[in-house]
Design a protein around this motif. Structure first.
Motif, short mmCIF file in Angstrom:
data_model
loop_
_atom_site.label_atom_id
_atom_site.label_comp_id
_atom_site.label_asym_id
_atom_site.label_seq_id
_atom_site.Cartn_x
_atom_site.Cartn_y
_atom_site.Cartn_z
N TYR A 1 0.84 -1.19 0.00
CA TYR A 1 0.00 0.00 0.00
C TYR A 1 0.88 1.25 0.00
O TYR A 1 1.30 1.71 -1.05
CB TYR A 1 -0.95 -0.07 1.20
CG TYR A 1 -1.95 1.04 1.32
CD1 TYR A 1 -2.59 1.58 0.22
CD2 TYR A 1 -2.28 1.55 2.56
CE1 TYR A 1 -3.51 2.60 0.34
CE2 TYR A 1 -3.21 2.57 2.70
CZ TYR A 1 -3.82 3.09 1.59
OH TYR A 1 -4.73 4.10 1.73
N ASP B 1 -0.89 -5.37 -5.29
CA ASP B 1 -0.18 -4.10 -5.37
C ASP B 1 -1.20 -2.97 -5.56
O ASP B 1 -1.83 -2.88 -6.61
CB ASP B 1 0.80 -4.13 -6.54
CG ASP B 1 1.56 -2.83 -6.73
OD1 ASP B 1 1.48 -1.94 -5.86
OD2 ASP B 1 2.25 -2.72 -7.76
N ARG B 2 -1.36 -2.15 -4.53
CA ARG B 2 -2.23 -0.96 -4.63
C ARG B 2 -1.37 0.17 -5.19
O ARG B 2 -0.79 0.95 -4.46
CB ARG B 2 -2.80 -0.60 -3.26
CG ARG B 2 -3.75 -1.65 -2.73
CD ARG B 2 -4.35 -1.25 -1.42
NE ARG B 2 -5.25 -0.10 -1.60
CZ ARG B 2 -6.01 0.39 -0.64
NH1 ARG B 2 -5.98 -0.14 0.55
NH2 ARG B 2 -6.79 1.42 -0.87
N ARG B 3 -1.30 0.25 -6.49
CA ARG B 3 -0.29 1.02 -7.21
C ARG B 3 -0.18 2.50 -6.87
O ARG B 3 0.91 3.01 -6.74
CB ARG B 3 -0.55 0.92 -8.71
CG ARG B 3 -0.37 -0.46 -9.24
CD ARG B 3 -0.43 -0.48 -10.70
NE ARG B 3 -1.74 -0.04 -11.19
CZ ARG B 3 -2.15 -0.19 -12.43
NH1 ARG B 3 -1.35 -0.74 -13.30
NH2 ARG B 3 -3.33 0.20 -12.80
N PHE B 4 -1.26 3.20 -6.78
CA PHE B 4 -1.18 4.66 -6.70
C PHE B 4 -1.31 5.19 -5.28
O PHE B 4 -1.75 6.30 -5.07
CB PHE B 4 -2.24 5.28 -7.61
CG PHE B 4 -2.09 4.84 -9.04
CD1 PHE B 4 -0.91 5.09 -9.73
CD2 PHE B 4 -3.09 4.16 -9.70
CE1 PHE B 4 -0.74 4.67 -11.05
CE2 PHE B 4 -2.94 3.74 -11.01
CZ PHE B 4 -1.76 4.00 -11.68
N SER B 5 -0.87 4.42 -4.31
CA SER B 5 -1.01 4.80 -2.90
C SER B 5 0.33 4.96 -2.20
O SER B 5 0.36 5.10 -0.99
CB SER B 5 -1.82 3.73 -2.17
OG SER B 5 -3.03 3.48 -2.84
N ALA C 1 -2.13 -6.09 -9.70
CA ALA C 1 -2.08 -4.65 -9.42
C ALA C 1 -3.49 -4.10 -9.54
O ALA C 1 -4.20 -4.40 -10.51
CB ALA C 1 -1.15 -3.96 -10.41
N ILE C 2 -3.89 -3.33 -8.54
CA ILE C 2 -5.23 -2.74 -8.58
C ILE C 2 -5.14 -1.24 -8.33
O ILE C 2 -4.23 -0.75 -7.68
CB ILE C 2 -6.19 -3.39 -7.56
CG1 ILE C 2 -5.70 -3.16 -6.13
CG2 ILE C 2 -6.37 -4.87 -7.84
CD1 ILE C 2 -6.72 -3.53 -5.07
N ASP C 3 -6.12 -0.55 -8.86
CA ASP C 3 -6.28 0.87 -8.59
C ASP C 3 -7.43 0.98 -7.60
O ASP C 3 -8.51 0.45 -7.84
CB ASP C 3 -6.62 1.62 -9.87
CG ASP C 3 -5.56 1.43 -10.95
OD1 ASP C 3 -4.39 1.24 -10.58
OD2 ASP C 3 -5.91 1.49 -12.13
N SER C 4 -7.18 1.65 -6.50
CA SER C 4 -8.22 1.77 -5.48
C SER C 4 -8.14 3.15 -4.84
O SER C 4 -7.11 3.81 -4.87
CB SER C 4 -8.06 0.69 -4.41
OG SER C 4 -6.79 0.79 -3.80
#
Length: 173
Positions: free
Chosen positions: A103, A131-135, A148-151
């Motif tokens: 994260y 993998d919470r990519r943009f955090s 990989a997820i975007d959340s």
């Protein structure tokens, strides 16, 4: 609630990750795997189980690392310490750190600090299930990622394991 990985997808993902590790560390001779306590060990147990099925004659060096007192938020809230079990030196070894969800990157930073108590590794790689990519708050990226997820920051990723929760699945809440 959204299913990210169901039971079958989770099994396939773990098998794929174990094969990717074997691509880079074929005989695991100079490689050790270390699961991060508490939640990463369920994933690392499965990963090591898959590796043992692929290489039954190989002794896989596998340990479990508690990072409680290396966390940067240790004084902000009460944390219960877990058990570290690394019965070998990691001096000049190739280490594959294993955790369930990446994260902010702070857990991995703490794990890197904690690892130094067991020697100076030749190389450290990171294997992550989700993998919470943009955090990210720190510049840490996985070498091996299951999915990989975007959340959103307000969303949570829950990884459930049969041994503990009664089901194998990953959901986004």
């Amino acid at each position: 609630m959204k299913t990210v990985l169901n039971k079958e997808q989770l099994a396939i993902t773990i098998k794929r990750l174990s094969h990717q590790i074997l691509e880079n560390h074929y005989n695991l001779e100079n490689t050790v795997l270390i699961g991060i306590q508490p939640r990463g060990i369920y994933f690392s147990d499965r990963l090591v189980e898959n590796l043992r099925q692929e290489l039954p004659a190989t002794a896989i060096k596998y340990g479990k690392l508690d990072i409680t007192f290396y966390r940067d938020d240790v004084r902000k809230e009460l944390h219960l310490a877990n058990h570290t079990d690394i019965p070998f030196s990691i001096e000049n070894k190739q280490v594959v750190l294993v955790d369930d969800v990446l994260y902010t990157g702070r857990t991995i930073r703490a794990a890197l600090d904690a690892l130094l108590a067991f020697g100076r590794p030749e190389k450290v790689e990171l294997c992550i299930l989700i993998d919470r990519r943009f955090s990210r708050q720190l510049p840490i990226q996985p070498d091996y990622a299951g999915k990989a997820i975007d959340s959103l920051i307000t969303e949570k990723v829950k990884v459930s394991w049969q041994e503990v929760h009664g089901a194998d699945e990953v959901i986004l809440l």
